[in-house]
Design an enzyme around this catalytic site. Structure first.
Site, PDB file in Angstrom:
ATOM      1  N   HIS A 118       0.986  -0.704   9.654  1.00 25.63           N
ATOM      2  CA  HIS A 118       0.291  -1.986   9.562  1.00 25.63           C
ATOM      3  C   HIS A 118      -0.607  -2.173  10.784  1.00 25.63           C
ATOM      4  O   HIS A 118      -1.777  -2.524  10.664  1.00 25.63           O
ATOM      5  CB  HIS A 118       1.300  -3.122   9.462  1.00 25.63           C
ATOM      6  N   ARG A 149      -2.244   1.736   2.114  1.00 30.78           N
ATOM      7  CA  ARG A 149      -2.317   1.828   3.568  1.00 30.78           C
ATOM      8  C   ARG A 149      -1.554   3.082   4.006  1.00 30.78           C
ATOM      9  O   ARG A 149      -0.322   3.100   4.037  1.00 30.78           O
ATOM     10  CB  ARG A 149      -1.698   0.576   4.189  1.00 30.78           C
ATOM     11  N   TYR A 171      10.627   1.288   6.345  1.00 32.18           N
ATOM     12  CA  TYR A 171      10.658   0.566   5.073  1.00 32.18           C
ATOM     13  C   TYR A 171       9.915   1.285   3.941  1.00 32.18           C
ATOM     14  O   TYR A 171       9.937   0.813   2.809  1.00 32.18           O
ATOM     15  CB  TYR A 171      10.056  -0.839   5.247  1.00 32.18           C
TER      16      TYR A 171
END
Length: 374
Positions: free
Chosen positions: A269, A265, A278
């Site tokens: 998100h 990805r 993160y």
């Protein structure tokens, strides 16, 4: 000491990463696989390239529109174009698709009007499209539940004796949901003609895959008694070949297959997420070198199957596509929010009638829409 023990435990349980099925290397070189090799014409590869570029352009428009306040939310597919377009082009006319909420490329490959997707994320419709028209179910925002729905539908296909298969799309995070395990078990026991297509994009929001599972995800199929396979999710040809084989296997009555498309990805998100909190920038750069569109473009150019005129034409078509989406989204009429209360139950309901009256009273306290900005 505790850290050493934890490392030791992890070393005992973690399984080595298997090599995925690959037909096109990151450098654009065509390779062959003993079990999943296919013949793809230059014309078909150009069509796959055009579809991936188009999907990426629509996705970029979704991100931009959300940032400008035109959409409530947008889940980006950036980096997952090969997984979606390759598998989507393997789906037959009579097969039925159960998507998640990020599968815009699959939707486009099934002929879904992109504006129907944008209407949903703009909040002007309850669902967006008729699932029967393109045999493409509504987007599912509840994580993993569509996998169970797909399995039930596939069991019905068997009862009807139809020559069709079902494919369910979901992410790596969904594999931790109970619905997915239940779907695997039902599908295995009833030999349901369903393909489970997991796009392992490495991150379930902020949780990496290794914190979700001690074994590669496709190996979970072993415990339920059906085959699982890992495919290079950035290789559109491999995704096409593996999905085509799994769907044919399902149609022949041989039961389910789990496909783990190992991809990444590249974006957030959703547009409400900040992946820099993160995720390491070096990891992002490493996967950028495996870009699925660049990979196929390199292969086409190196073999003389695409010239500058073709590439420029695809870019121009995609830009026009994105421009039309932008104009049409901004021109969408505002929904009548009162309709929400009329689409909840088939018959009148006293509680809903009461809530509708409360809402109307509340809305009447605001200035008329024609006076906004005055």
């Amino acid at each position: 000491m505790a850290k050493d023990a934890e490392t030791k435990r992890a070393g005992k349980t973690r399984t080595a990463r298997p090599e995925p099925v690959q037909l096109l290397t990151p450098g654009g070189e065509r390779v062959h696989h003993p079990d999943y090799d296919i013949d793809v014409t230059p014309e078909e590869m150009r069509a796959l390239y055009r579809a991936m570029v188009r999907a990426r352009r629509a996705d970029a428009e979704g991100v931009t529109l959300q940032r400008q306040g035109e959409l409530g939310l947008w889940p980006s597919l950036l980096g997952q174009e090969a997984a979606q377009i390759g598998s989507g082009h393997a789906v037959g006319d009579h097969d039925h698709v159960f998507p998640s909420y990020r599968d815009h490329g699959v939707a486009l490959s099934r002929g879904v009007d992109p504006l129907n997707i944008f209407r949903m994320f703009r909040g002007v419709t309850h669902g967006g499209w008729d699932p029967a028209e393109q045999r493409f179910h509504l987007y599912t925002l509840v994580i993993g539940s569509q996998v169970l729905h797909a399995t039930g539908y596939a069991m019905g296909v068997t009862q009807d004796g139809a020559d069709a298969a079902v494919i369910a799309y979901f992410g790596d995070g969904a594999t931790s949901q109970g619905d997915v395990s239940e779907a695997f078990n039902f599908a295995a026991v009833y030999q349901a003609p369903v393909v489970f297509f997991c796009q392992n994009n490495q991150w379930a929001i902020s949780e990496p895959t290794e914190r979700q599972s001690r074994v590669p995800l496709h190996q979970r199929a072993d415990g339920f008694g059906f085959p699982g396979i890992r495919v290079d999710g950035n290789d559109v040809l491999a995704c096409l070949a593996v999905t085509r084989a799994a769907l044919e296997r399902a149609r022949q009555g041989e039961g389910p297959t789990l496909i783990e498309a190992f991809t990444y990805r590249m974006g957030a998100h959703t547009t409400s997420d900040d992946p820099t909190r993160y995720r390491d920038a070096g990891e992002l750069a490493e996967w950028a070198r495996k870009d699925p569109i660049l990979r196929l473009r390199t292969h086409l150019v190196d073999n003389g199957w695409a010239d500058d005129a073709f590439l420029a034409g695809v870019d121009e078509e995609s830009e026009q596509f994105g421009t039309r989406i932008r104009a049409d989204v901004r021109a969408m009429p505002e929904p009548d929010l009162d309709e929400i209360f009329g689409l909840t139950y088939g018959d009148d309901h006293s509680l809903v009638t009461e809530e509708r009256a409360e809402f109307r009273a509340y809305r009447s306290t605001f200035a008329d829409a024609s006076n906004k900005g005055s």
